[in-house]
Design an enzyme around this catalytic site. Structure first.
Site, PDB file in Angstrom:
ATOM      1  N   HIS A 121       0.817  -1.212   0.000  1.00 33.42           N
ATOM      2  CA  HIS A 121       0.000   0.000   0.000  1.00 33.42           C
ATOM      3  C   HIS A 121       0.853   1.266   0.000  1.00 33.42           C
ATOM      4  O   HIS A 121       1.921   1.327   0.599  1.00 33.42           O
ATOM      5  CB  HIS A 121      -0.940  -0.002   1.208  1.00 33.42           C
ATOM      6  N   ASP A 122       0.380   2.262  -0.738  1.00 33.50           N
ATOM      7  CA  ASP A 122       0.975   3.603  -0.781  1.00 33.50           C
ATOM      8  C   ASP A 122       2.345   3.642  -1.443  1.00 33.50           C
ATOM      9  O   ASP A 122       3.078   4.629  -1.308  1.00 33.50           O
ATOM     10  CB  ASP A 122       1.055   4.214   0.622  1.00 33.50           C
ATOM     11  N   GLY A 139       4.850  -1.206   2.608  1.00 35.16           N
ATOM     12  CA  GLY A 139       4.094   0.017   2.386  1.00 35.16           C
ATOM     13  C   GLY A 139       4.976   1.250   2.292  1.00 35.16           C
ATOM     14  O   GLY A 139       6.071   1.303   2.838  1.00 35.16           O
TER      15      GLY A 139
END
Length: 261
Positions: A121-122, A139
């Site tokens: 994520h991100d 992440g």
């Protein structure tokens, strides 16, 4: 009209360009947008608020856009954006963003994401990046243009990998890697510049020589890093790749810069 195999499940709310091909047993969720000439070969799942640009090819059993592997995630409408001309191979997993990271995972253009790789994520991935088999990004990782992440490597959350960097296979990356750098090892250390990559991409011989000199000065034993960076900037302010390294080191980082052995 998109070409959809009878066994595929495509939500009526999904937006598919006319030239899209959806192969057997694929699943496409309601908030997905697929651009021109996107091809899902078979058994591909694309979910979430996911946008995939033109000319992407996704191979069997890839999972794209499912919710992040983050215990703080509570169903927010975070996004995943994938650019154009990327190849995403078998068993790849790519997660959207989270509230703590700007709500966006983004992949650029012309990338090759090989078998079993994971994009957490991100993450922010540039153009022409290669993730070799089973490379994993935690992440909030940033990968700049033309970087290569070797097979079975793992990149710690919040790390930055500079442009044209080379991460050797089976490396554990805990610190930022400078542009044009080459690192390797369990808890990887900087092993020098990615000279092979520079030559393959037709960097001028004199530029490479300047970069080598700047590298030796930056990671010398004398003085502080801040002093050495200042000296290098003064000596090589007309050599763009060296200035990119200087800028990278000076940027704020939560992980620190990977240094030589």
């Amino acid at each position: 009209m998109a070409e959809i195999h009878p066994s595929a499940l495509v939500d009526p709310k999904a937006e598919l360009a006319d030239s899209v091909k959806v192969g057997p047993f694929c699943i496409v969720g309601p908030n997905v947008k697929l651009g021109e000439n996107v091809e899902l070969l078979s058994h591909v799942v694309v979910e979430g608020w996911t946008t995939i640009g033109n000319n992407n090819k996704i191979f069997p059993f890839a999972s794209v856009g499912h919710c992040p592997q983050d215990l703080k995630y509570n169903g927010e409408q975070s996004r995943l954006e994938i650019g154009e001309n990327n190849t995403i191979r078998e068993h790849v997993t790519i997660n959207p963003g989270t509230e703590g990271g700007g709500m966006l995972t983004k992949i650029g253009n012309n990338c090759l994401i090989m078998v079993g790789a994971h994009v957490g994520h991100d993450c922010q991935i540039g153009n022409n990046v290669i993730l070799v088999n089973n490379a994993t990004l935690a992440g909030h990782v940033t990968i700049e243009d033309w970087a290569i992440i070797g097979g079975l490597s793992a990149v710690h959350q919040f790390c930055r990998i500079g442009k044209h960097a080379m991460i050797g296979g089976m490396s554990g990356i805990e610190n930022d890697v400078i542009p044009y750098g080459s690192v390797t090892g369990n808890r990887a250390r900087l092993a020098g510049l990615n000279i092979v990559g520079l030559k393959r991409r037709s960097f001028d011989r004199e530029v490479i020589h300047s970069m080598r000199t700047a590298y030796r000065l930056l990671f010398a034993q004398e003085g502080t890093m801040a002093e050495r960076v200042e000296d290098v900037q003064k000596m090589f302010n007309n050599v763009e790749p060296v200035m990119e390294i200087v800028k990278f080191i000076r940027q704020e980082s939560s992980r620190g810069v990977c240094t030589p052995k």
